[in-house]
Design a protein around this motif. Structure first.
Motif, PDB file in Angstrom:
ATOM      1  N   ALA A 341     -40.056 -28.772 -44.265  1.00 25.15           N
ATOM      2  CA  ALA A 341     -39.074 -27.959 -44.969  1.00 25.15           C
ATOM      3  C   ALA A 341     -37.688 -28.295 -44.448  1.00 25.15           C
ATOM      4  N   SER A 342     -36.713 -28.249 -45.358  1.00 24.49           N
ATOM      5  CA  SER A 342     -35.364 -28.583 -44.904  1.00 24.49           C
ATOM      6  C   SER A 342     -34.843 -27.518 -43.939  1.00 24.49           C
ATOM      7  N   GLU A 343     -35.426 -26.284 -44.011  1.00 27.05           N
ATOM      8  CA  GLU A 343     -35.009 -25.199 -43.106  1.00 27.05           C
ATOM      9  C   GLU A 343     -35.423 -25.467 -41.659  1.00 27.05           C
ATOM     10  N   ASN A 344     -36.384 -26.399 -41.490  1.00 30.81           N
ATOM     11  CA  ASN A 344     -36.804 -26.742 -40.129  1.00 30.81           C
ATOM     12  C   ASN A 344     -35.648 -27.307 -39.312  1.00 30.81           C
ATOM     13  N   ARG A 345     -34.725 -27.870 -40.030  1.00 30.93           N
ATOM     14  CA  ARG A 345     -33.615 -28.527 -39.360  1.00 30.93           C
ATOM     15  C   ARG A 345     -32.534 -27.489 -39.109  1.00 30.93           C
ATOM     16  N   GLN A 348     -27.830 -30.362 -36.817  1.00 28.90           N
ATOM     17  CA  GLN A 348     -27.943 -31.811 -36.657  1.00 28.90           C
ATOM     18  C   GLN A 348     -28.799 -32.145 -35.439  1.00 28.90           C
ATOM     19  N   ALA A 349     -28.638 -31.345 -34.377  1.00 26.98           N
ATOM     20  CA  ALA A 349     -29.266 -31.695 -33.105  1.00 26.98           C
ATOM     21  C   ALA A 349     -30.593 -30.980 -32.857  1.00 26.98           C
ATOM     22  N   VAL A 350     -30.761 -29.798 -33.476  1.00 26.04           N
ATOM     23  CA  VAL A 350     -31.929 -28.974 -33.117  1.00 26.04           C
ATOM     24  C   VAL A 350     -32.923 -28.869 -34.269  1.00 26.04           C
ATOM     25  N   PHE A 351     -34.203 -29.086 -33.928  1.00 27.19           N
ATOM     26  CA  PHE A 351     -35.277 -28.910 -34.889  1.00 27.19           C
ATOM     27  C   PHE A 351     -36.062 -27.665 -34.477  1.00 27.19           C
ATOM     28  N   ARG A 352     -36.266 -26.742 -35.430  1.00 27.94           N
ATOM     29  CA  ARG A 352     -37.100 -25.585 -35.129  1.00 27.94           C
ATOM     30  C   ARG A 352     -37.985 -25.317 -36.340  1.00 27.94           C
ATOM     31  N   CYS A 353     -39.294 -25.463 -36.145  1.00 26.85           N
ATOM     32  CA  CYS A 353     -40.238 -25.352 -37.251  1.00 26.85           C
ATOM     33  C   CYS A 353     -40.326 -23.892 -37.707  1.00 26.85           C
ATOM     34  N   VAL A 354     -40.134 -23.649 -39.008  1.00 21.89           N
ATOM     35  CA  VAL A 354     -40.195 -22.282 -39.519  1.00 21.89           C
ATOM     36  C   VAL A 354     -41.649 -21.794 -39.624  1.00 21.89           C
TER      37      VAL A 354
END
Ligand SMILES: [Zn+2]
Length: 398
Positions: A341-345, A348-354
């Motif tokens: 999902a694009s919301e996971n991003r 720019q630097a942090v990825f957080r899985c929804v």
């Protein structure tokens, strides 16, 4: 690349400059044709067609005919390759070659092997239509397949031999690494390592800015302008040397440590954009982009170039062990649960899985996906293998 200082006589310098002029002229002709191309016209002429046109041009222009066909044909091949690199997404689009700024030409094949050692400190090279030119041996020359002769802003001549490095044997551990071209760093590894390619230091960047401002105040064709341009060229060369060293060190290191190296395949359609003829910023100030955008563009270009070199060097050193993975959705897909999902991003630097809450550096998360080759399946199976109820909104933009 090993580079040596050349010592041509005054007469040889004049002949070398003629080669540079011809190479520049042929390059610019090819570029003009490429820029003129529009969608409703047949494809832009490739190398074979251009080589035929070169023969015709030589029949018409005496000054071109007087020059070396080897040099002129090679300029066409170089342009052809520059276009291919541009479409591959690894290089910036080819630009106009300018007198005084891009003085150089390339010799490839058997002609490039006419090199002799004279003694411990001197060697010489037989340049077509110029003769034997001496150069200082600062280190041993290995078997070179091609060389490039250039004249820098300070009027110094150099010869650089392209050396293909010997393949490095695989460690045999079965380990796979994913390498992602980072947004916040130069490259991220699936192991979590963040690599940054060095450029100019803060002090050097300040000095560069200062010199560029001074250049703007210099009168055209003045000696002062020449000196400032030479100083700018030296700074750029220093940054380029550091980037080259970084690419060599990094590619050797990765080839030694891992059996398989997976990188993103940049030959994807959205990278292919038709070049638009751009007005020459030196002639009109009207179309100058603002400073910040220009700087961002420059940095991106440098990173793109560095990335291209890194992948090519990896292919040289880890022969047959580099795999290219389609990078679609690697930045949006969770490397732990596979949720995309694009919301996971988060940024720019942090990825957080929804879905599962996995949090990581965004570039590292993408590198893990690349290592798993996950992106390939994401492309082959559209829609992706994610249950709809876990994905409130399908990300349609990649
Ligand atoms: Zn997840």
């Amino acid at each position: 690349m090993s580079r040596f200082r050349m010592c041509p006589t005054a007469e040889q310098q004049a002949a070398l400059l003629e080669h540079c002029r011809h190479a520049r002229h042929v390059w610019n002709l090819a570029l003009e044709q490429w820029l003129m191309w529009t969608r409703d016209k047949p494809p832009t002429p490739g190398y074979v067609e251009q080589a035929r046109q070169l023969t015709e041009a030589r029949a018409v222009f005496g000054w071109l005919r007087a020059g070396s066909q080897t040099v002129q044909q090679q300029a066409l091949r170089d342009f052809d390759q520059a276009v291919r690199y541009f479409y591959a997404g690894t290089h910036r689009r080819p630009t106009w070659r300018k007198a005084g700024r891009h003085e150089g030409f390339r010799i490839v094949g058997t002609q490039a092997s006419r090199v002799e050692n004279l003694n411990r400190t001197w060697a010489r090279v037989l340049v077509p239509k110029v003769g034997w030119i001496r150069f200082r041996l600062s280190r041993a020359i290995s078997d070179a397949k091609s060389y490039r002769i250039t004249r820098d802003g300070a009027g110094r001549w150099h010869i650089a031999f392209a050396v293909i490095p010997a393949p490095i044997p695989a460690p045999g551990t079965g380990e796979v690494v994913g390498v992602d071209r980072g947004v916040t760093v130069s490259a991220a590894l699936s192991t979590g390592e963040l690599l940054s390619c060095p450029g100019l230091s803060e002090t050097e960047q300040d000095r560069l800015k200062h010199l560029q401002r001074r250049l703007a105040r210099c009168r055209r064709r003045s000696n002062r302008r020449q000196r400032v341009m030479a100083a700018i060229a030296r700074l750029h060369a220093r940054g380029a040397d550091r980037r080259k060293n970084w690419v060599e060190r990094t590619s050797t290191d990765l080839a030694r440590r891992y059996d398989v190296i997976r990188v993103e395949d940049l030959r994807i359609p959205q990278m292919i954009r038709r070049p638009k003829p751009k007005p020459d910023p030196e002639r009109s100030g009207a179309h100058l982009p603002n400073r910040r955008r220009a700087k961002a563009g420059l940095n991106r270009g440098i990173l793109a170039n560095g990335w291209g070199h890194l992948v090519r060097r990896l292919e040289d050193k880890a022969t047959g062990r580099v795999q290219k993975v389609n990078p679609a959705y690697t930045s949006q897909t969770c490397s732990v649960c596979g949720h995309r999902a694009s919301e996971n991003r988060e940024s720019q630097a942090v990825f957080r899985c929804v879905a599962c809450g996995h949090q990581a550096n965004a570039d590292v998360n993408a590198a893990v996906n690349i290592a798993a080759g996950r992106a390939v399946s994401a492309r082959q199976e559209t829609p992706p293998r994610v249950s709809p109820k876990r994905e409130p909104q399908l990300a349609t933009s990649a």
